[in-house]
Design an enzyme around this catalytic site. Structure first.
Site, PDB file in Angstrom:
ATOM      1  N   LYS A  17       1.003  -1.162  -0.244  1.00 17.22           N
ATOM      2  CA  LYS A  17       0.361   0.078  -0.122  1.00 17.22           C
ATOM      3  C   LYS A  17       1.160   2.076   0.004  1.00 17.22           C
ATOM      4  O   LYS A  17       0.474   2.341  -0.943  1.00 17.22           O
ATOM      5  CB  LYS A  17      -0.976  -0.211   1.360  1.00 17.22           C
ATOM      6  N   ARG A  93      -8.910   1.993   9.074  1.00 17.26           N
ATOM      7  CA  ARG A  93      -8.719  -0.046  10.075  1.00 17.26           C
ATOM      8  C   ARG A  93      -9.791  -0.635  11.002  1.00 17.26           C
ATOM      9  O   ARG A  93      -9.557  -1.609  10.543  1.00 17.26           O
ATOM     10  CB  ARG A  93      -7.250   0.791  10.731  1.00 17.26           C
ATOM     11  N   ARG A 130      11.570  -5.622   4.805  1.00 14.78           N
ATOM     12  CA  ARG A 130      11.598  -4.742   5.008  1.00 14.78           C
ATOM     13  C   ARG A 130      12.419  -3.224   6.195  1.00 14.78           C
ATOM     14  O   ARG A 130      12.906  -3.521   6.667  1.00 14.78           O
ATOM     15  CB  ARG A 130      10.048  -3.873   4.937  1.00 14.78           C
ATOM     16  N   ARG A 162      11.813  -1.063  10.728  1.00 17.03           N
ATOM     17  CA  ARG A 162      11.183  -0.907  11.482  1.00 17.03           C
ATOM     18  C   ARG A 162      10.832  -1.586  12.573  1.00 17.03           C
ATOM     19  O   ARG A 162      10.726  -2.447  13.135  1.00 17.03           O
ATOM     20  CB  ARG A 162       9.522  -0.442  11.002  1.00 17.03           C
ATOM     21  N   ARG A 173      -0.267  -7.177  14.238  1.00 24.14           N
ATOM     22  CA  ARG A 173      -0.863  -6.240  12.728  1.00 24.14           C
ATOM     23  C   ARG A 173      -1.829  -7.337  12.273  1.00 24.14           C
ATOM     24  O   ARG A 173      -2.627  -6.664  11.435  1.00 24.14           O
ATOM     25  CB  ARG A 173       0.194  -5.596  12.347  1.00 24.14           C
TER      26      ARG A 173
HETATM   27  P1  AMP Z   1       1.128   1.093   8.854  1.00 26.66           P
HETATM   28  O1  AMP Z   1       1.748   2.285   8.319  1.00 26.66           O
HETATM   29  O2  AMP Z   1       0.164   1.923   7.962  1.00 26.66           O
HETATM   30  O3  AMP Z   1       1.551   0.058   9.143  1.00 26.66           O
HETATM   31  O4  AMP Z   1       0.814   1.464  10.007  1.00 26.66           O
HETATM   32  C1  AMP Z   1       1.798   1.645  10.894  1.00 26.66           C
HETATM   33  C2  AMP Z   1       1.111   1.311  12.339  1.00 26.66           C
HETATM   34  O5  AMP Z   1       0.354   2.612  12.928  1.00 26.66           O
HETATM   35  C3  AMP Z   1       0.068   0.771  12.620  1.00 26.66           C
HETATM   36  O6  AMP Z   1       0.214  -0.620  13.873  1.00 26.66           O
HETATM   37  C4  AMP Z   1      -0.666   1.246  13.970  1.00 26.66           C
HETATM   38  O7  AMP Z   1      -0.098   0.629  15.514  1.00 26.66           O
HETATM   39  C5  AMP Z   1      -1.111   2.454  13.521  1.00 26.66           C
HETATM   40  N1  AMP Z   1      -1.706   2.660  12.953  1.00 26.66           N
HETATM   41  C6  AMP Z   1      -1.530   3.352  11.365  1.00 26.66           C
HETATM   42  N2  AMP Z   1      -2.961   3.311  11.296  1.00 26.66           N
HETATM   43  C7  AMP Z   1      -3.891   3.283  12.203  1.00 26.66           C
HETATM   44  C8  AMP Z   1      -5.291   3.497  11.783  1.00 26.66           C
HETATM   45  N3  AMP Z   1      -5.882   3.810  11.271  1.00 26.66           N
HETATM   46  N4  AMP Z   1      -5.482   3.064  13.165  1.00 26.66           N
HETATM   47  C9  AMP Z   1      -5.052   2.765  14.366  1.00 26.66           C
HETATM   48  N5  AMP Z   1      -3.929   2.799  14.072  1.00 26.66           N
HETATM   49  C10 AMP Z   1      -2.965   2.957  12.980  1.00 26.66           C
END
Ligand code: AMP
Length: 226
Positions: A17, A93, A130, A162, A173
């Site tokens: 994404k 989400r 990654r 990360r 996740r």
């Molecule tokens: P991502 O980079 O999209 O994988 O997001 C990394 C982390 O940020 C996720 O595992 C959540 O802890 C937090 N996060 C990002 N977007 C959201 C969201 N819409 N709702 C809740 N937590 C989020």
């Protein structure tokens, strides 16, 4: 003025994404809003909400809605993104966030929601390998490092793993994705705004599948009578 598309990408962690959203935003000249990226930047700069969010992120848990909805509202508040178009990645989400998004968008309906389909064994490999730039968020893989490992090709920042790309956090996740986020595919399908795209393949190949889908749908909408 012709506006850009309003797009939303859904898909498992590691489905691509972030990479594809950033390419799409550049291609269509619209803003890329990745809530995870905004939250990581806030955590790095040590703001109160950033540090609070980091506690959840490091465990692979969802950050509370008041924080994530706040991030989206602030970004869409007065910068004209709702008018000019955007690519949203990582939000919503949960069903509650999808409701909040509908409220924030108001009359500015999404043009297209993409479900980027990638099997779990593929995302596990992508996530374990990654690497991301600490400064600009550019994404790499151990099999496709920056030209001068590990300095970012885009901004020269340090490229690292990360904190939440560790085994336990990855597992959590993906579990949360299945429970909370996957149901949104049916939610948007019911609104006839969803398209399924195969996310397996070279970045450019997946990107051209996406552009074909967006152009087909968005041009039809843009050309439709108001
Ligand atoms: P991502 O980079 O999209 O994988 O997001 C990394 C982390 O940020 C996720 O595992 C959540 O802890 C937090 N996060 C990002 N977007 C959201 C969201 N819409 N709702 C809740 N937590 C989020």
């Amino acid at each position: 003025m012709i506006r850009g598309p309003r797009l939303l990408l859904l898909g498992k962690q590691g489905a691509g994404k972030g990479t594809q959203a950033s390419l799409l935003a550049e291609h269509y000249g619209v803003t890329h809003l990745a809530t995870g990226e905004v939250l990581r930047a806030a955590a790095r700069s040590g703001t109160r909400f950033g540090l609070e969010a980091k506690r959840y992120m490091d465990e692979g848990e969802l950050v509370p809605d008041d924080i994530t909805v706040g991030v989206v509202e602030e970004r869409f508040g007065d910068n004209g993104e709702l008018e000019h178009g955007f690519v949203l990645d990582g939000f919503p989400r949960t069903a509650a966030q999808a409701e909040e998004l509908a409220r924030i968008l108001g009359e500015h309906d999404l043009d297209l929601v993409v479900a980027l389909e990638v099997p779990t064994e593929v995302v596990l490999d992508r996530l374990a390998g990654r690497r991301v730039c600490k400064d600009c968020g550019a994404i790499y893989h151990v099999s496709a490092p920056p030209e001068h490992p590990w300095d970012c090709d885009v901004c020269g920042g340090e490229v690292v793993q990360r904190d939440d790309d560790q085994e336990d956090a990855i597992k959590r996740r993906l579990e949360l994705y299945e429970q909370e986020t996957q149901p949104l595919i049916a939610y948007y399908r019911a609104q006839a705004v969803l398209v399924d795209i195969d996310g397996v393949g070279e970045t450019e190949v997946v990107f051209s599948r996406l552009v074909d889908a967006v152009d087909g749908k968005y041009e039809r909408r843009a050309g439709a009578p108001a």
